[in-house]
Design a protein around this motif. Structure first.
Motif, PDB file in Angstrom:
ATOM      1  N   LYS A 229       0.847  -1.194   0.000  1.00  0.00           N
ATOM      2  CA  LYS A 229       0.000   0.000   0.000  1.00  0.00           C
ATOM      3  C   LYS A 229       0.880   1.241   0.000  1.00  0.00           C
ATOM      4  CE  LYS A 229      -3.743   2.254   2.471  1.00  0.00           C
ATOM      5  NZ  LYS A 229      -3.256   3.533   2.955  1.00  0.00           N
ATOM      6  N   MET A 230       0.690   2.094  -1.030  1.00  0.00           N
ATOM      7  CA  MET A 230       1.409   3.373  -1.072  1.00  0.00           C
ATOM      8  C   MET A 230       0.506   4.425  -0.430  1.00  0.00           C
ATOM      9  SD  MET A 230       4.318   3.012  -2.847  1.00  0.00           S
ATOM     10  CE  MET A 230       4.668   4.672  -3.216  1.00  0.00           C
ATOM     11  N   PHE A 231       1.054   5.210   0.473  1.00  0.00           N
ATOM     12  CA  PHE A 231       0.258   6.246   1.130  1.00  0.00           C
ATOM     13  C   PHE A 231       0.120   7.456   0.213  1.00  0.00           C
ATOM     14  CE2 PHE A 231       0.292   5.502   5.952  1.00  0.00           C
ATOM     15  CZ  PHE A 231       0.117   4.149   5.783  1.00  0.00           C
ATOM     16  N   SER A 232      -1.058   8.060   0.229  1.00  0.00           N
ATOM     17  CA  SER A 232      -1.240   9.297  -0.545  1.00  0.00           C
ATOM     18  C   SER A 232      -0.642  10.447   0.266  1.00  0.00           C
ATOM     19  CB  SER A 232      -2.717   9.547  -0.776  1.00  0.00           C
ATOM     20  OG  SER A 232      -3.333   9.826   0.471  1.00  0.00           O
ATOM     21  N   ALA A 233      -0.475  11.574  -0.389  1.00  0.00           N
ATOM     22  CA  ALA A 233       0.122  12.729   0.299  1.00  0.00           C
ATOM     23  C   ALA A 233      -0.722  13.133   1.507  1.00  0.00           C
ATOM     24  CB  ALA A 233       0.253  13.888  -0.681  1.00  0.00           C
ATOM     25  N   LYS A 234      -2.061  13.044   1.365  1.00  0.00           N
ATOM     26  CA  LYS A 234      -2.948  13.432   2.472  1.00  0.00           C
ATOM     27  C   LYS A 234      -2.718  12.551   3.688  1.00  0.00           C
ATOM     28  CE  LYS A 234      -6.906  15.448   0.161  1.00  0.00           C
ATOM     29  NZ  LYS A 234      -8.061  14.956  -0.557  1.00  0.00           N
ATOM     30  N   GLU A 235      -2.624  11.214   3.432  1.00  0.00           N
ATOM     31  CA  GLU A 235      -2.454  10.298   4.562  1.00  0.00           C
ATOM     32  C   GLU A 235      -1.138  10.583   5.283  1.00  0.00           C
ATOM     33  OE1 GLU A 235      -3.013   6.939   1.992  1.00  0.00           O
ATOM     34  OE2 GLU A 235      -4.717   6.233   3.158  1.00  0.00           O
ATOM     35  N   VAL A 236      -0.075  10.873   4.500  1.00  0.00           N
ATOM     36  CA  VAL A 236       1.217  11.187   5.124  1.00  0.00           C
ATOM     37  C   VAL A 236       1.070  12.452   5.970  1.00  0.00           C
ATOM     38  CG1 VAL A 236       3.611  11.803   4.701  1.00  0.00           C
ATOM     39  CG2 VAL A 236       2.527  10.091   3.274  1.00  0.00           C
ATOM     40  N   GLU A 237       0.387  13.460   5.409  1.00  0.00           N
ATOM     41  CA  GLU A 237       0.196  14.722   6.144  1.00  0.00           C
ATOM     42  C   GLU A 237      -0.524  14.485   7.460  1.00  0.00           C
ATOM     43  OE1 GLU A 237       2.434  17.308   4.826  1.00  0.00           O
ATOM     44  OE2 GLU A 237       1.002  17.978   6.340  1.00  0.00           O
ATOM     45  N   LEU A 238      -1.539  13.592   7.437  1.00  0.00           N
ATOM     46  CA  LEU A 238      -2.293  13.286   8.664  1.00  0.00           C
ATOM     47  C   LEU A 238      -1.348  12.783   9.751  1.00  0.00           C
ATOM     48  CD1 LEU A 238      -5.540  11.501   7.447  1.00  0.00           C
ATOM     49  CD2 LEU A 238      -5.428  13.341   9.113  1.00  0.00           C
ATOM     50  N   HIS A 239      -0.496  11.816   9.350  1.00  0.00           N
ATOM     51  CA  HIS A 239       0.450  11.257  10.323  1.00  0.00           C
ATOM     52  C   HIS A 239       1.410  12.326  10.814  1.00  0.00           C
ATOM     53  CE1 HIS A 239      -0.486   6.967  10.364  1.00  0.00           C
ATOM     54  NE2 HIS A 239      -0.785   7.082   9.085  1.00  0.00           N
ATOM     55  N   VAL A 240       1.872  13.177   9.908  1.00  0.00           N
ATOM     56  CA  VAL A 240       2.836  14.222  10.296  1.00  0.00           C
ATOM     57  C   VAL A 240       2.188  15.174  11.300  1.00  0.00           C
ATOM     58  CG1 VAL A 240       4.165  16.192   9.464  1.00  0.00           C
ATOM     59  CG2 VAL A 240       4.182  14.088   8.177  1.00  0.00           C
ATOM     60  N   THR A 241       0.908  15.537  11.039  1.00  0.00           N
ATOM     61  CA  THR A 241       0.222  16.454  11.983  1.00  0.00           C
ATOM     62  C   THR A 241       0.084  15.791  13.348  1.00  0.00           C
ATOM     63  OG1 THR A 241      -1.346  16.399  10.161  1.00  0.00           O
ATOM     64  CG2 THR A 241      -1.434  18.313  11.588  1.00  0.00           C
ATOM     65  N   GLU A 242      -0.245  14.474  13.327  1.00  0.00           N
ATOM     66  CA  GLU A 242      -0.351  13.760  14.597  1.00  0.00           C
ATOM     67  C   GLU A 242       0.957  13.808  15.368  1.00  0.00           C
ATOM     68  OE1 GLU A 242      -2.631   9.942  13.747  1.00  0.00           O
ATOM     69  OE2 GLU A 242      -1.562   9.432  15.600  1.00  0.00           O
ATOM     70  N   ILE A 243       2.059  13.574  14.639  1.00  0.00           N
ATOM     71  CA  ILE A 243       3.374  13.582  15.285  1.00  0.00           C
ATOM     72  C   ILE A 243       3.681  14.951  15.863  1.00  0.00           C
ATOM     73  CG2 ILE A 243       5.868  13.421  14.841  1.00  0.00           C
ATOM     74  CD1 ILE A 243       5.228  11.249  12.809  1.00  0.00           C
ATOM     75  N   GLU A 244       3.342  15.999  15.099  1.00  0.00           N
ATOM     76  CA  GLU A 244       3.650  17.352  15.589  1.00  0.00           C
ATOM     77  C   GLU A 244       2.832  17.664  16.827  1.00  0.00           C
ATOM     78  OE1 GLU A 244       3.142  19.788  12.167  1.00  0.00           O
ATOM     79  OE2 GLU A 244       5.155  19.324  11.420  1.00  0.00           O
ATOM     80  N   LYS A 245       1.559  17.203  16.836  1.00  0.00           N
ATOM     81  CA  LYS A 245       0.714  17.422  18.029  1.00  0.00           C
ATOM     82  C   LYS A 245       1.342  16.749  19.231  1.00  0.00           C
ATOM     83  CE  LYS A 245      -3.954  17.473  16.710  1.00  0.00           C
ATOM     84  NZ  LYS A 245      -5.178  16.672  16.635  1.00  0.00           N
ATOM     85  N   GLU A 246       1.747  15.475  19.039  1.00  0.00           N
ATOM     86  CA  GLU A 246       2.345  14.740  20.167  1.00  0.00           C
ATOM     87  C   GLU A 246       3.585  15.445  20.685  1.00  0.00           C
ATOM     88  OE1 GLU A 246       3.138  10.730  18.994  1.00  0.00           O
ATOM     89  OE2 GLU A 246       1.023  10.270  18.706  1.00  0.00           O
ATOM     90  N   LYS A 247       4.373  15.985  19.742  1.00  0.00           N
ATOM     91  CA  LYS A 247       5.598  16.700  20.135  1.00  0.00           C
ATOM     92  C   LYS A 247       5.253  17.904  20.994  1.00  0.00           C
ATOM     93  CE  LYS A 247       9.840  17.465  17.528  1.00  0.00           C
ATOM     94  NZ  LYS A 247      10.384  18.016  16.313  1.00  0.00           N
ATOM     95  N   GLU A 248       4.240  18.676  20.537  1.00  0.00           N
ATOM     96  CA  GLU A 248       3.835  19.862  21.291  1.00  0.00           C
ATOM     97  C   GLU A 248       3.392  19.489  22.688  1.00  0.00           C
ATOM     98  OE1 GLU A 248       2.029  22.391  17.625  1.00  0.00           O
ATOM     99  OE2 GLU A 248       0.939  22.464  19.523  1.00  0.00           O
ATOM    100  N   GLU A 249       2.551  18.415  22.775  1.00  0.00           N
ATOM    101  CA  GLU A 249       2.047  18.012  24.095  1.00  0.00           C
ATOM    102  C   GLU A 249       3.188  17.589  24.998  1.00  0.00           C
ATOM    103  OE1 GLU A 249      -0.968  15.112  23.506  1.00  0.00           O
ATOM    104  OE2 GLU A 249      -2.318  16.547  22.563  1.00  0.00           O
ATOM    105  N   ALA A 250       4.151  16.844  24.413  1.00  0.00           N
ATOM    106  CA  ALA A 250       5.299  16.413  25.221  1.00  0.00           C
ATOM    107  C   ALA A 250       6.069  17.622  25.729  1.00  0.00           C
ATOM    108  CB  ALA A 250       6.201  15.501  24.400  1.00  0.00           C
ATOM    109  N   GLU A 251       6.222  18.643  24.875  1.00  0.00           N
ATOM    110  CA  GLU A 251       6.964  19.833  25.310  1.00  0.00           C
ATOM    111  C   GLU A 251       6.203  20.595  26.377  1.00  0.00           C
ATOM    112  OE1 GLU A 251       8.183  22.145  21.952  1.00  0.00           O
ATOM    113  OE2 GLU A 251       9.615  20.608  21.357  1.00  0.00           O
TER     114      GLU A 251
END
Lengths: 250, 267
Positions: free
Chosen positions: A220-242
């Motif tokens: 399964k190749m991820f579409s650009a949108k799906e990758v963006e979703l994961h990236v936003t999730e990661i950034e949220k987690e980073k913010e919460e951790a900080e």
């Protein structure tokens, strides 16, 4: 000294180096980063997409290629060399299916690619292939596999690895962050791959391409949108951790 | 010339002298045309210092009007990107002049009308503190040089694969007494080209100078290589010149995207 022993591939230097093979490894570093992660039930390949020229058709610039339904690979290095190796591997996968009536194991096709690469390091008049490859897939026994090959023709199994530009930085990140928890679920393994790439990718999520194979499922190749979703999730987690960190220190 | 077994052509050393000696004597008489061509070529290859954005030359005496305490020179695209985004971004820098030159390696054949984008080197000075600039050796001047080199040029007993590239090494003249923010360049490594020339000049004229050399495996413009220069921001050479680091990082990212060269050879 190096200059007298580095023109012909079939010449060893007095201290045992095959300089052309070592120089081929430098060519691999000119390709953009690719990372592979072996999870419990999933294998993930992430690559840094190079920006495409305005008039160029994006579909034809691919770093992740399927070799068969259950095996795929990502490469770093000379594009044309990769095309040749991939074509040979694809033919071998089908030939194996017809001859032995079984799909190839990931180890078999990796060994085939590695043997092909090694032949070119021992032949006069030819140069080594300037690519390293990360080969992932599931065997019939349901076990996930990740292998890496390099221009010298060696191959090894890895839990997680990176090739291409800044591969060392990504590998160090993986050594610190590849834990049993990190790969416990499919989603976590995918996020680990994206996090590892974000360490070195210059313009964030829009330049990341991702592919996964789950047990008994096709690539399964991820579409650009799906990758963006994961990236936003990661950034949220980073913010919460900080935030948590700053609360604790206060 | 001799061809080795593997097809490599090697010039065989000959202790009896070169084979061409006799022929050289005969052809040595130079015609006036030869002399004229040689002079024209020499004129073309002159290095010219010009005032900003103009064709009038920058007189050396004019430069002496600017007293200088710090001279920072960046060589190579990664070093220049570091300087433009981190140092030149903070404070207003005014372009004072540029140096243009031409030799047979240049792609343009028209030497008179070289545009400002083809300048070999551009000189800037800080508007708020004009003492940061200069070209002549002065007392109390300190020189900082930034440049990059490919990691395969770094000679070490370890294999290049295990080196934490990119990494910074420093080389300083005897008169440089400030603390250095990174390890010094070890033997048998040597410095080449322009940075070596500047350091030698400084050593001879007893000017404190330091060269920061970044060994990297990506010679083209690359974010990680430029960020490897960051430890220099805390040294005395650049302190006070850098104010806004997050903005500089943004500027750097923009520089990367605008300067990306399209190449399909490597993927």
């Amino acid at each position: 000294m190096a200059s007298r022993y580095d023109r012909a591939i079939t010449v060893f230097s007095p201290d045992g180096h095959l300089f052309q093979v070592e120089y081929a490894q430098e060519a691999v570093k000119k390709g953009s980063t690719a990372v592979g992660i072996r999870g419990a039930n999933i294998v993930v390949l992430g690559v840094e997409k190079k920006s495409v020229a305005k008039l160029q058709d994006e579909r034809t610039v691919r770093k992740i290629c399927a070799l068969d339904d259950h095996v795929c690979m990502a490469f770093a290095g000379l594009t044309a060399d990769a095309r040749v190796v991939i074509n040979r591997a694809r033919v071998e996968c089908q030939s194996h299916r017809l001859t032995v009536e079984d799909p190839v194991t990931v180890e078999y096709i990796t060994r085939f690619i590695a043997t092909l690469k090694q032949k070119y390091t021992q032949s006069n008049g030819r140069r080594p292939f300037g690519i390293s490859a990360l080969i992932v897939g599931f065997d019939d026994d349901g076990i996930p596999r990740l292998y890496q090959t390099d221009p010298s023709g060696t191959y090894h199994a890895w839990k997680a690895n990176a090739i291409g530009r800044s591969a060392k930085t990504v590998r160090e990140f993986l050594e610190k962050n590849y834990t049993e928890d990190a790969i416990a679920s499919d989603n976590e393994a995918i996020k680990l791959a994206i996090k590892a790439l974000l360490e070195v990718v210059q313009s964030g999520g829009k330049n990341i391409e991702l592919a996964v194979i789950r047990r008994n499922q096709a690539l399964k190749m991820f579409s650009a949108k799906e990758v963006e979703l994961h990236v936003t999730e990661i950034e949220k987690e980073k913010e919460e951790a900080e935030k948590k960190k700053s609360k604790k220190s206060v | 010339m001799a061809a080795t077994f593997f097809g490599e052509v090697v010039k065989a050393p000959c202790r009896a002298g070169t084979e061409d000696e006799e022929e050289e004597d005969e052809g040595r008489r130079e015609t006036p045309e030869d002399r004229e061509v040689r002079q024209q070529l020499a004129r073309k290859r002159e290095v010219r210092l010009l005032r900003r954005q103009t064709k009038t030359s920058l007189e050396v005496s004019l430069l002496e009007k600017y007293p200088c305490s710090k001279f920072i020179i960046a060589i190579g695209n990664n070093a220049v990107a570091f300087l433009s985004s981190f140092v030149m971004n903070s404070g207003v820098w005014e372009e004072v002049g540029c140096a243009k030159l031409w030799n047979e390696w240049c792609r343009t054949t028209d030497t008179i009308h070289l545009s400002s984008t083809e300048a070999f080197c551009v000189f800037y000075h800080l508007k708020s503190n004009p003492s940061v600039f200069g070209s002549c050796p002065r007392k109390n001047m300190q020189i900082t040089i930034l440049t990059c080199r490919h990691v395969t040029d770094y000679k070490t007993s370890e294999s290049t694969g295990s080196l934490p590239s990119p990494f910074l090494k420093a080389l300083k003249t005897q008169n440089f007494k400030d603390p250095v923010c990174c390890p010094l360049l070890e033997q048998p490594n040597i410095v080449h080209d322009l940075p070596a020339a500047v350091l030698s000049y400084c050593q001879v004229w007893k000017i404190p100078a330091i060269l920061y050399l970044c060994y990297t495996d990506v010679m083209k413009l690359d974010l990680i290589t430029v960020e490897a220069f960051k430890p220099i921001l805390s040294t005395r050479s650049l302190k006070g010149l850098v104010k806004n680091i997050p903005q500089s990082t943004e500027l750097l990212k923009k520089l990367m995207t605008t300067n990306e060269i399209q190449s399909n050879i490597y993927t």
